[in-house]
Design an enzyme around this catalytic site. Structure first.
Site, PDB file in Angstrom:
ATOM      1  N   GLU A 386      10.832  -9.248  -3.581  1.00  0.00           N
ATOM      2  CA  GLU A 386      11.197  -9.727  -2.335  1.00  0.00           C
ATOM      3  C   GLU A 386      12.254 -10.367  -2.550  1.00  0.00           C
ATOM      4  O   GLU A 386      13.362 -10.346  -1.825  1.00  0.00           O
ATOM      5  CB  GLU A 386      10.189 -10.427  -1.468  1.00  0.00           C
ATOM      6  CG  GLU A 386       9.110  -9.354  -1.001  1.00  0.00           C
ATOM      7  CD  GLU A 386       8.125  -8.478  -2.065  1.00  0.00           C
ATOM      8  OE1 GLU A 386       8.172  -9.273  -2.999  1.00  0.00           O
ATOM      9  OE2 GLU A 386       7.524  -7.703  -1.466  1.00  0.00           O
ATOM     10  N   HIS A 453      -2.900  -9.987   4.501  1.00  0.00           N
ATOM     11  CA  HIS A 453      -2.341  -9.040   5.430  1.00  0.00           C
ATOM     12  C   HIS A 453      -2.529  -8.959   6.964  1.00  0.00           C
ATOM     13  O   HIS A 453      -2.173  -8.194   7.566  1.00  0.00           O
ATOM     14  CB  HIS A 453      -3.192  -7.465   4.958  1.00  0.00           C
ATOM     15  CG  HIS A 453      -2.570  -7.156   3.645  1.00  0.00           C
ATOM     16  ND1 HIS A 453      -3.185  -7.685   2.328  1.00  0.00           N
ATOM     17  CD2 HIS A 453      -1.776  -6.281   3.102  1.00  0.00           C
ATOM     18  CE1 HIS A 453      -2.816  -6.792   1.379  1.00  0.00           C
ATOM     19  NE2 HIS A 453      -1.902  -6.069   1.746  1.00  0.00           N
TER      20      HIS A 453
END
Ligand SMILES: Cc1ncc(C[n+]2csc(CCOP(=O)(O)OP(=O)(O)O)c2C)c(N)n1
Ligand SMILES: [Mg+2]
Length: 647
Positions: A386, A453
């Site tokens: 990322e 998540h």
């Protein structure tokens, strides 16, 4: 050329000697010395073409002087004055300049490397045969950014030169406590990358080898790792000294001074003589003094709050695109996919990057079919990194290319947090370089996916000046807002609630259209209370009202959290006299707290009750259904709403 190399090394040396005097006089704030390392910055810069980007670090004054930045501008920069490059907003070498194709560092060191990837990627897309050079110290190579940037550059075969200056120390830490291999260049093999060791104190070797390597990269784009062996003769910065450095080392390296040795060589070869040496030094000293006077006589910057606030974001005129009446009913997820596709058509260089977004179509299938339509250059699968990808997006923006980065889950932005809050957010304010980037953030709970998540982490970003935060709740808004987020030249975090992806449908215009950022909507009108919310929570609020048709409420969907449409909130609260804010995130430090404070500060006289915030409990979001239901404020909201109405 031989004399030019000499003169270009002399200049930073003489400037530094002057700066050490000014430092003692308190006229500059800090000084990171590059004395003894000049051959690297100068040699690399001379080997590059003027229009090729260089991303230097704190010991690379020679990059700036070799690119011929007028010295008074550098001096003014170090004194925080207006002729500098950051309007007094950042210090030392923390600036870039498009004019000289230099992109300066942020303090965190490593992000430079990923940004270089982005610039190199842009060059590769443009097919302009340019090479990009980026610097790091050997200490900086321990950062994850180094690994990520080299890996991406190799996988994508980007035309970038990673220049590691191994000067023996990172602050007080010797190289042997920094990494456990003989040469940093050895790491090249692991990345599948050419690498070289170069004597960083020998200007002829630096210039010749780097010129050859640069030429080979121009012919055939690929990354190269260069380890320059050198030594930091002075302290990390002047105040910290060199007590911890063994004297023998200092003595050995003192004999390897790149300027003295080169001067000796030039004299021996009869290329310069004493007279020319003195002439050059006098000429440079003259230039330094003249420019110093200009900088010293310049007034300190005075700016007001309005001026500072006006420079946090790049100005842009909202491009309104209206839609006709042709529409069809689509799901939330389709609205995003359609919107993204139409933006790809509208901006023919827009690049999207993310994990598994190409052939696989992304984990939520939003980019399904995109590769076929737009090609792999513009729809990029990325390694799992990322930080480097967000930095790459920054580099693309520096090179004038817009990008959208899909975070696979909003939770994973934490692995790229540094470039978001420190690079993207602060770049325009610091040196007027915008970050033309949208980060797509599939977020949110009520999906039974547990702590990693399901988070809705907008509050990590709403408090950071320089970032825009959009968080739509309906397909229609999502499509129009995404188009505007992409048009906006500033960094936008675009939150997409996963639970809405396939559960919410709406009539949505078929064609491309825009909706302005920073405007809330009133989706239901009433007189007794104002309900303020966003994202999935809007739907929870609407469900509560459906169950209680007698409640007369204004329902405000914020749609954008930063900038916040506070006027719409105030106008409603002044009418109803009561406000309840429903937020999916945990309570403390969330945006509902700020909205509550704003209402109290701006509408106190109109309030019939204290403002109420309803949010998730102060724990991580759990996995099992009963636990998640208990965590989320879904069921508590109705009760709190009724209790506030009865206050
Ligand atoms: C993320 C981060 N951690 C720590 C620091 C503090 N710091 C600034 S420079 C530096 C040493 C860097 O060493 P190296 O990369 O070898 O460069 P050199 O100073 O030797 O040129 C340290 C520890 C920082 N600026 N950023
Ligand atoms: Mg070092």
């Amino acid at each position: 050329m031989l004399i030019q190399l000499y003169e270009n090394m002399l200049k930073p040396r003489l400037i530094e000697e002057k700066m050490l005097v000014l430092l003692r006089q308190g006229k500059i704030s800090k000084w990171f010395s590059g004395i003894g390392q000049e051959a690297i910055a100068v040699g690399v810069t001379m080997a590059l073409k003027k229009d090729e980007y260089i991303l230097p670090m704190h010991r690379n004054l020679g990059v700036f002087t070799t690119r011929k930045i007028p010295l008074y501008r550098l001096f003014a920069q170090w004194q925080g004055k207006a002729s500098g490059f950051t309007k007094g907003r950042d210090r030392s070498f923390h600036f870039g300049t498009q004019q000289y194709k230099i992109v300066g560092m942020i303090s965190h060191l490593g992000p430079q490397l990923g940004v270089a990837d982005g610039i190199a990627f842009a060059n590769k897309l443009k097919g302009n045969n340019q090479v990009t050079a980026v610097f790091t110290g050997e200490g900086g190579t321990s950062e994850g950014d180094f690994h990520e940037a080299l890996n991406v550059a190799s996988v994508w075969q980007l035309p970038v030169m990673f220049c590691v200056e191994n000067n023996g120390y990172g602050l007080s830490t010797p190289a042997k406590e920094q990494f456990n291999c003989e040469h940093l260049a050895d790491k090249g093999k692991g990345y599948g990358m050419e690498s070289y060791i170069i004597d960083g104190n020998n200007i002829l070797e630096v210039y010749t080898k780097v010129s050859e390597i640069a030429e080979s990269i121009r012919k055939n784009p690929h990354p190269v790792l260069l380890e320059f062996k050198t030594f930091r003769i002075r302290g990390h910065e002047e105040a910290s000294g060199t007590k911890y450095v063994p004297q023998e080392l200092l003595d050995v390296w003192a004999k390897k001074d790149p300027i003295e040795n080169y001067q000796y060589f030039l004299k021996e070869q009869g290329i310069i003589n004493e007279t020319l040496e003195v002439e050059l030094k006098v000429k440079i000293a003259h230039e330094i003094n003249e420019h110093l006077e200009v900088a010293l006589s310049e007034d300190q910057i005075i700016s007001d709050v309005t001026n500072e606030l006006n420079d946090v974001f790049k100005k842009s005129v909202y491009q309104e695109v209206k839609h006709d009446s042709n529409s069809k009913e689509v799901r939330f997820v389709d609205a995003i996919s359609e919107g993204l596709k139409q933006s790809m058509k509208r901006h023919d260089d827009l690049v999207i990057m993310g994990q598994d977004i190409a052939e696989y179509g992304g984990v939520f299938k939003i980019t399904e079919g995109f590769v076929k339509e737009f090609g792999k250059d513009r729809v990029r699968n990325t390694p799992i990194c990322e930080s480097a990808i967000i930095e790459t997006a920054m580099g693309l923006s520096i090179a004038g290319i817009k990008s959208v980065v899909e975070l696979q889950f909003a939770d994973f932005v934490s692995s790229g947090f540094n470039p978001v809050v420190n690079y993207l957010a602060k770049s325009f304010y610091r040196w007027q370089q915008n970050a033309d980037i949208v980060l797509r953030m599939p977020c949110g709970g009520d999906v039974g996916a547990g702590p990693f998540h399901s988070q809705t982490n907008e509050a990590w970003f709403t408090k950071t000046p320089g970032l825009k935060v959009v968080y739509p709740a309906f397909p229609y808004d999502t499509k129009g807002l995404l188009a505007s987020a992409i048009n906006d030249p500033n960094p936008v975090l675009f939150f997409e609630h996963k639970a809405l992806y396939r559960s919410i449908r709406q009539e949505v215009p078929i064609e491309y259209y825009t909706i302005p950022l920073g405007e809330a909507t009133i989706i239901k009108e009433g007189n007794d209370i104002t309900i303020i919310s966003y994202g999935a929570a809007i739907h929870w609020a609407l469900e509560s009202l459906e169950k209680n048709p007698d409640i007369s409420a204004d329902v405000i969907d914020l749609r954008t959290l930063q900038p916040l449409d506070s006027e719409t909130i105030y106008n409603s609260v002044r009418k109803t006299g009561k406000a309840i804010i429903l937020q999916e995130d945990t309570l403390f430090g969330g945006i509902s707290s700020d909205i509550s404070a704003l209402i109290h500060e701006n509408c106190f006289e109109y309030l019939d009750a204290p403002v109420k915030r309803v949010a998730s409990i102060e724990s991580p979001i759990p996995f099992a259904k009963q636990l998640e239901n208990q965590y989320l404020p879904k069921d508590r909201f109705e009760e709190e709403l009724k209790s506030l109405l009865n206050y």
